[in-house]
Design a protein around this motif. Structure first.
Motif, PDB file in Angstrom:
ATOM      1  N   VAL A 249       0.838  -1.205   0.000  1.00  0.00           N
ATOM      2  CA  VAL A 249       0.000   0.000   0.000  1.00  0.00           C
ATOM      3  C   VAL A 249       0.870   1.251   0.000  1.00  0.00           C
ATOM      4  N   LEU A 250       1.912   1.245   0.846  1.00  0.00           N
ATOM      5  CA  LEU A 250       2.815   2.390   0.910  1.00  0.00           C
ATOM      6  C   LEU A 250       3.563   2.586  -0.417  1.00  0.00           C
ATOM      7  N   THR A 251       3.927   1.468  -1.044  1.00  0.00           N
ATOM      8  CA  THR A 251       4.614   1.543  -2.339  1.00  0.00           C
ATOM      9  C   THR A 251       3.708   2.139  -3.397  1.00  0.00           C
ATOM     10  N   TYR A 252       2.455   1.685  -3.425  1.00  0.00           N
ATOM     11  CA  TYR A 252       1.494   2.224  -4.394  1.00  0.00           C
ATOM     12  C   TYR A 252       1.239   3.709  -4.147  1.00  0.00           C
ATOM     13  N   LEU A 253       1.103   4.088  -2.873  1.00  0.00           N
ATOM     14  CA  LEU A 253       0.874   5.494  -2.547  1.00  0.00           C
ATOM     15  C   LEU A 253       2.062   6.358  -2.969  1.00  0.00           C
ATOM     16  N   LEU A 254       3.251   5.833  -2.718  1.00  0.00           N
ATOM     17  CA  LEU A 254       4.453   6.570  -3.106  1.00  0.00           C
ATOM     18  C   LEU A 254       4.537   6.729  -4.625  1.00  0.00           C
ATOM     19  N   ASN A 255       4.193   5.655  -5.337  1.00  0.00           N
ATOM     20  CA  ASN A 255       4.200   5.727  -6.806  1.00  0.00           C
ATOM     21  C   ASN A 255       3.171   6.725  -7.327  1.00  0.00           C
ATOM     22  N   ILE A 256       1.995   6.737  -6.690  1.00  0.00           N
ATOM     23  CA  ILE A 256       0.951   7.686  -7.105  1.00  0.00           C
ATOM     24  C   ILE A 256       1.416   9.121  -6.888  1.00  0.00           C
ATOM     25  N   ILE A 257       2.072   9.385  -5.737  1.00  0.00           N
ATOM     26  CA  ILE A 257       2.567  10.728  -5.444  1.00  0.00           C
ATOM     27  C   ILE A 257       3.624  11.147  -6.466  1.00  0.00           C
ATOM     28  N   VAL A 258       4.518  10.211  -6.786  1.00  0.00           N
ATOM     29  CA  VAL A 258       5.574  10.512  -7.766  1.00  0.00           C
ATOM     30  C   VAL A 258       4.972  10.776  -9.138  1.00  0.00           C
TER      31      VAL A 258
ATOM     32  N   LEU B  53       1.925  11.865  -9.803  1.00  0.00           N
ATOM     33  CA  LEU B  53       1.227  13.145  -9.769  1.00  0.00           C
ATOM     34  C   LEU B  53       2.212  14.311  -9.854  1.00  0.00           C
ATOM     35  N   PHE B  54       3.325  14.178  -9.153  1.00  0.00           N
ATOM     36  CA  PHE B  54       4.341  15.225  -9.205  1.00  0.00           C
ATOM     37  C   PHE B  54       4.932  15.346 -10.611  1.00  0.00           C
ATOM     38  N   SER B  55       5.208  14.203 -11.226  1.00  0.00           N
ATOM     39  CA  SER B  55       5.739  14.211 -12.594  1.00  0.00           C
ATOM     40  C   SER B  55       4.737  14.821 -13.565  1.00  0.00           C
TER      41      SER B  55
END
Length: 278
Positions: A9-18, A20-22
């Protein structure tokens, strides 16, 4: 099991944040590109929507005016010459400061570093008066002097720091083999400095290509205007032709993108390669 789920879950959230930032970084340029394919009325109705039918009329209008080619030639001329002298002077100066310990070397290094701390635009009026008195105002070489002067501090700082990481034993071995200082400088040190040279080149090109305040103050002739000054033609007193402005921005960005794509690869390759191969 719960720990594995939490990690996923944390990995998916981190990927989503990255992601969105990109997307926030890339979307403005994408928006400019597809907005340049819209009509002015269509853009006024909805600035975010995609064009119903892509139009290239904005680009054809740009090519019909000769001002674009003149501005491109002027910016290319100024940028290439400025970057060439910035890299050449910075490389020679950085090598002397990093390899030779002479009286006043630290003072010279601090002098160049001070140039990074001075706000460039605070010197607009003094530079204008100075150039006016010297007869250098509104000429083809006017912008070369401030661009080279303000581009040197950063380039010297980057290249000097990089040369210090190159083992001096490499030059000593070449000296034993009979190489003179010029051969060591341009055949040994220069190839090893490709990463930082590419970085300095990209930064210098970006700053000279996009520079506006000095060009606005020191250039008056239409025949000498650069790309940033040319872009102001689309801003009227009461209205702005946004779609043509978007098309002009796309055209102005192409050289910058090309330079970045060419030299960014060399930066990565240089960073992953060692100075001494075993």
């Amino acid at each position: 099991m719960s720990n594995k789920i939490m990690k996923k879950v944390l990995t998916y959230l981190l990927n989503i944040i990255v992601w969105l930032f990109s997307l926030s970084c890339v979307f403005p340029f994408i928006w400019i590109v597809y907005s340049s394919l819209k009509t002015q009325s269509e853009f006024s109705l909805n600035i975010i929507s995609l064009p119903a039918v892509p139009q290239i009329s904005n680009y054809t209008e740009l090519f019909k005016t000769g001002n674009m080619f003149t501005a491109f030639i002027n910016s290319t001329y100024i940028s290439i010459i400025s970057v060439f002298f910035i890299i050449l002077i910075a490389f020679l100066t950085a090598y002397c400061l990093s390899r030779f310990d002479f009286r006043g070397s630290k003072l010279i290094y601090v002098f160049f570093l001070t140039g990074m701390l001075i706000p460039q635009h605070s010197l607009l009026i003094p530079v204008f008066i100075f150039f006016k008195n010297l007869g250098l105002y509104n000429t083809r070489i006017t912008l070369l002097f401030p661009y080279i002067a303000f581009g040197l501090p950063m380039a010297i700082f980057l290249i000097e720091s990089f040369i210090r990481t190159i083992p001096i034993e490499i030059e000593e071995a070449a000296l034993i083999d009979g190489s003179n200082i010029f051969r060591r400088l341009f055949s040994i040190i220069l190839p090893m400095c490709k990463p930082v040279m590419a970085t300095s080149l990209i930064l210098s090109f970006l700053s000279t290509w996009n520079e506006f305040p000095f060009a606005l103050i020191l250039i008056r002739s239409k025949a000498l205007k650069t790309i940033p000054l040319w872009l102001t033609n689309f801003n009227g007193q009461y209205s702005t032709d946004y779609t043509q402005l978007m098309a002009a921005l796309v055209m102005a960005s192409i050289p910058v993108i090309i330079v970045y794509l060419i030299f960014s690869k060399r930066v990565v390759q240089g960073m992953t390669a060692g100075a001494v191969k075993g």
